[in-house]
Design an enzyme around this catalytic site. Structure first.
Site, PDB file in Angstrom:
ATOM      1  CE1 TYR A   1     -23.037  53.258  10.881  1.00  0.00           C
ATOM      2  CE2 TYR A   1     -24.447  53.022   8.995  1.00  0.00           C
ATOM      3  CZ  TYR A   1     -23.229  52.854   9.798  1.00  0.00           C
ATOM      4  OH  TYR A   1     -22.233  52.169   8.742  1.00  0.00           O
TER       5      TYR A   1
ATOM      6  CD1 TRP B   1     -21.654  55.327   5.324  1.00  0.00           C
ATOM      7  CD2 TRP B   1     -20.242  56.118   3.918  1.00  0.00           C
ATOM      8  NE1 TRP B   1     -20.682  54.456   5.259  1.00  0.00           N
ATOM      9  CE2 TRP B   1     -19.845  54.877   4.339  1.00  0.00           C
ATOM     10  CE3 TRP B   1     -19.534  56.794   3.045  1.00  0.00           C
ATOM     11  CZ2 TRP B   1     -18.436  54.186   3.937  1.00  0.00           C
ATOM     12  CZ3 TRP B   1     -18.359  56.403   2.347  1.00  0.00           C
ATOM     13  CH2 TRP B   1     -17.854  55.139   2.816  1.00  0.00           C
TER      14      TRP B   1
END
Ligand SMILES: Nc1nc2c(c(=O)[nH]1)N[C@H]1C(S)=C(S)[C@@H](COP(=O)(O)OP(=O)(O)OC[C@H]3O[C@@H](n4cnc5c(=O)[nH]c(N)nc54)[C@H](O)[C@@H]3O)O[C@H]1N2
Ligand SMILES: Nc1nc2c(c(=O)[nH]1)N[C@H]1C(S)=C(S)[C@@H](COP(=O)(O)OP(=O)(O)OC[C@H]3O[C@@H](n4cnc5c(=O)[nH]c(N)nc54)[C@H](O)[C@@H]3O)O[C@H]1N2
Ligand SMILES: [Mo]
Length: 766
Positions: A111, A113
């Site tokens: 996980y 960005w």
């Protein structure tokens, strides 16, 4: 690399001017951005590039003894190795785990960005690679919207649909008379949009809304959340108590002579069940303003007056995402939608509800909504998954069951963790607990750009390029731009693209052809662009071909801008434009959720006491509610070492915002080093005194690189303190905003911050 061109980042678009050979290019913000921000403009400063991972590196103990000797993880020095050695070690370890334990033992949730750019998206590259070698345990949902993402499709719309279809600012400016924002519209957060904020619109939107005469109210623990000068009303409310206030507003609306059931009857289901709860037929407690005052401290008269105003004006009700990043985080969103349905303005221009004006730049855009260029990821044969915020639970409790979205699932037994494009030592709660969990797997592999906390907690670190060092395509939903992100500089050190790293691992595992499909990055860019161009053409918009796009550098879609009203079609014709909920309507009561019989998420919005809050007995020991909000000067942990991020610190530590009267009681002066503590951990921070924060609340933004010395984090990372417990058994979402702490002045000489020291390297001794 001769003339000026563009590059996209999550926080903006850069115009890049190349310099002489050997010098860093210079970055400026897109000239057509009405409200550019400085994040990242200084990322090529030597103080930042010195922290780049220059060569592959392996933890000493892992190199000497192989997998499974984990004591030194996060502590031992690294040994730099050449790429061939690193890739051989990595590929053979992946093969060993796969052969001995199966693909269910590989956690590739990864996980995070990563960076903007549609092809080199590190997380996507990792998933594609593992899909080609038999799959991986994935993670679902997000830390952003854990509770919201699971709840909302059952009751109104999925969050991606919702984010991309918010009523545009130009409509709000014309029609909205009253804007009520739980959590305000913090401009700092609108600096960012996933994959590339183009032109920052929220500051101008808010200003024009105000100039048009709208009344704008910020309801929340933090006062300066409404843009320029914060000219607006502030109703202080303790964290995690909004649901009580929203329920009381609903009670007021219900008892107003102007209350009209028309919209409820035609567009919603289940109102009567909710109504019974509101008036006290379910639990003997009427959800009156006087009831809410006891929980929220907001005076009953103020709630009553606001409830009445909701019906007097064209009203937009908005909630920050932070509200659902908490215990029972489903409830404030559900209650807000129910209240907006009772007010009856959903689908009217400027009325209804919003979920996150102020969470990202995208909300309120009037740019067209077009399909994005996508890198296909293939299919994952492994069924096992976790909700992303259950990372430590999975590593600590293999074989245990968990509930999620109505089902029961089992945590897999993980031997290998591979991360690319995310930082769990930034994003996860209770880092002390994470460190114990992180010690469990045999091996941790991390592709990283910087020697940040996740790289330091790896066994094998593979250096990755930044977006300035590769070609890519920038495109973000409703940001109105396609950006040809042309490589601006050679990679620093021996950094390689994640694509190249995975292609070479695929080579060693015999699947290189499948993984690359015989294409190099430029071949992939042309392919995914042309595919996107075909889909866009079907929507009546002609884009230039790839070569032309690449030469021009930028496609500006603003000529296709149009005002947009969320749920307008549904309002006009709820049959032809039914929602994707079980009933096709807004579900104020959800039969489906009720059927799961979850004590922590029943069939309609309710007030449930948070695990920790100012009304809890734990507040006697830990009297401050800690908000760990998004940082103004960076994106999460990304770019924390930049001069711009460091300029926001206090003597090198992250500022914690405290109310002046609280500070006076504790003998804390502005600029003092303070210690925040609870049963989970301790960290230092720099005190910043303010009147724009409620007494009893402390605000310490996320993102200071975790810098542990024993059980003390010296730098100011709030996740040393946060609670690692799920929002509910419906969503298993992150509940970081439910956290009590104690605060004291730090006496004596505080230990120096080591977060930006380079890690210790040892030379390889043959
Ligand atoms: N207490 C608390 N915790 C929170 C939150 C909160 O509100 N409070 N918010 C949560 C939220 S909403 C989120 S979204 C998460 C964010 O958590 P993350 O998204 O994990 O945080 P980032 O710091 O953005 O991590 C991205 C990492 O990817 C690396 N990276 C960037 N580009 C590339 C690339 O091209 N290749 C490779 N290999 N690596 C790359 C960066 O260097 C960085 O280390 O945090 C969550 N954590
Ligand atoms: N500059 C910058 N912008 C970002 C990010 C970043 O790292 N840097 N991260 C991006 C990401 S990944 C996400 S998910 C979004 C997140 O967007 P949000 O989750 O909305 O962001 P936060 O800053 O955590 O919270 C917004 C405000 O909500 C208020 N708040 C917190 N808890 C409560 C509560 O219980 N009740 C009320 N009424 N108010 C409360 C606080 O005052 C806080 O300032 O931001 C995005 N924007
Ligand atoms: Mo997020």
């Amino acid at each position: 690399m001769s003339e000026s061109h563009f590059s996209a980042a999550h926080w903006g678009v850069y115009e890049v001017t190349p310099s002489h050979v050997g010098e860093a290019p210079s970055l400026t913000s897109l000239s057509s951005d009405p409200d550019p921000n400085p994040i990242g403009l200084d990322q090529l400063d030597p103080s930042v590039t010195r922290l780049r991972v220059r060569r592959p590196a392996v933890r000493r103990g892992w190199l000497d003894h192989g997998p499974g000797r984990n004591e030194g993880r996060g502590e031992e020095p690294f040994v730099e190795v050449d790429w061939d050695t690193a890739l051989d070690l990595t590929a053979s370890e992946i093969a060993r785990v796969r052969d001995q334990h199966g693909n269910e033992a590989i956690f590739g949730g990864s996980y995070g960005w990563a960076s903007a750019g549609r092809f080199h998206h590190a997380v996507g590259q990792l998933h594609r690679f593992y899909n080609h070698i038999g799959g991986y345990v994935r993670s679902v949902d997000s830390y952003s919207l854990g509770a919201g993402r699971v709840l909302m499709p059952h009751i109104v719309a999925n969050m991606d649909e919702s984010n991309a279809s918010h009523t545009s600012w130009d409509v709000l400016e014309k029609h909205t008379e009253l804007f009520v924002g739980f959590g305000g519209v913090p401009l700092k957060n609108t600096r960012v949009s996933s994959s590339g904020a183009g032109r920052h619109r929220a500051r101008g939107g808010l200003r024009r809304l105000r100039e048009a005469g709208a009344r704008i109210i910020n309801i929340g623990p933090v006062g300066d959340n409404l843009g320029d000068g914060d000219a607006g009303e502030w109703i202080p409310i303790p964290p995690n108590t909004d649901t009580a206030m929203i329920l009381a507003l609903a009670w007021v609306v219900l008892h107003d002579p102007r209350f009209d059931r028309g919209f409820l009857d035609s567009h919603t289901v289940g109102f009567d069940r909710f109504r019974a709860y509101l008036v006290g037929k379910v639990d003997g407690v009427a959800k009156t303003p006087a009831w809410a005052e006891q929980i929220t401290t907001v005076p009953a008269e103020r709630i009553a007056a606001l409830g009445s105003d909701l019906l007097s004006y064209r009203t937009m009700l908005n909630a920050a995402w932070a509200l659902q990043r908490a215990a029972h985080g489903e409830q404030p969103f559900w209650a807000l939608v129910a209240l907006a349905a009772m007010v009856g303005q959903i689908g009217l221009p400027g009325g209804g509800y919003g979920i996150g004006y102020g969470a990202m730049n995208v909300m309120g855009s009037s740019h067209p909504r077009l399909p994005s260029p996508v890198m296909p990821q293939g299919t994952n044969p492994v069924r096992a998954f976790i909700p992303c915020a259950r990372l430590s639970d999975m590593l600590l409790h293999p074989g245990e069951e968990f509930r999620y979205n109505g089902g029961v699932h089992t945590y897999p037994d993980i031997r290998l963790v591979h991360w690319a494009g995310g930082n769990p030592f930034h994003h996860h709660q209770d880092l002390g607990r994470l460190r114990k969990a992180w010690a469990k797997p045999d091996t941790v592999i991390v592709n990283e750009q910087y020697w940040n906390p996740v790289a330091r907690h790896a066994d094998i670190v593979l250096p990755a390029t930044t977006s300035l060092e590769r070609d890519d395509i920038g495109f973000a939903t409703r940001e109105g731009l396609y950006i040809a992100m042309r490589q601006a500089m050679p990679p620093i050190g021996e950094a390689r693209d994640d694509f190249a790293i995975f292609a070479d691992l695929a080579q060693r595992l015999g699947v290189n052809e499948d993984f690359t499909e015989g294409l190099d990055p430029r071949g992939w860019l042309a392919r995914i662009y042309e595919e996107s161009r075909r889909k866009v053409a079907a929507q009546g918009i002609d884009l230039p071909d790839f070569e032309r796009f690449w030469d021009d550098g930028l496609i500006d879609l603003s000529p296709h801008d149009a005002p947009h009203v969320m749920h307008a079609d549904f309002r006009r014709d709820p049959i032809a434009h039914q929602l994707a909920t079980p009933s096709g309507k807004i579900e104020i009561f959800s039969e489906r959720i009720a059927g799961w019989q979850l004590p922590d998420c029943p069939g309609h919005p309710v007030w449930l006491e948070p695990y920790e809050w100012l009304g809890h007995e734990l507040a006697d020991r830990y009297p401050f509610h800690l908000l760990s909000d998004q940082p103004e000067r960076r994106l999460h942990g990304q770019l924390d070492p930049t001069p711009y991020s460091r300029a926001g610190k206090i003597a090198g530590r992250e500022p914690v915002h405290l109310n002046r009267t609280d500070a006076a009681k504790l003998g804390i002066a502005d600029g003092d080093v303070v210690e925040l503590f609870n049963d989970r951990g301790r960290c230092l921070a720099g005190a910043r005194l303010s009147d724009a924060i409620m007494p009893g609340v402390a605000r310490l933004a996320t993102g200071a690189w975790f810098d542990p010395e024993g059980d003390l984090d010296r730098h100011g990372n709030p996740n040393t303190l946060t609670l690692d417990r799920a929002a509910s058994s419906l969503s298993q979402g992150c509940a970081a905003q439910t956290c009590l702490v104690g605060i004291r002045r730090f006496e004596g000489e505080p230990p120096p911050v080591g977060a930006f020291d380079r890690p210790h390297f040892q030379l390889k001794v043959e």
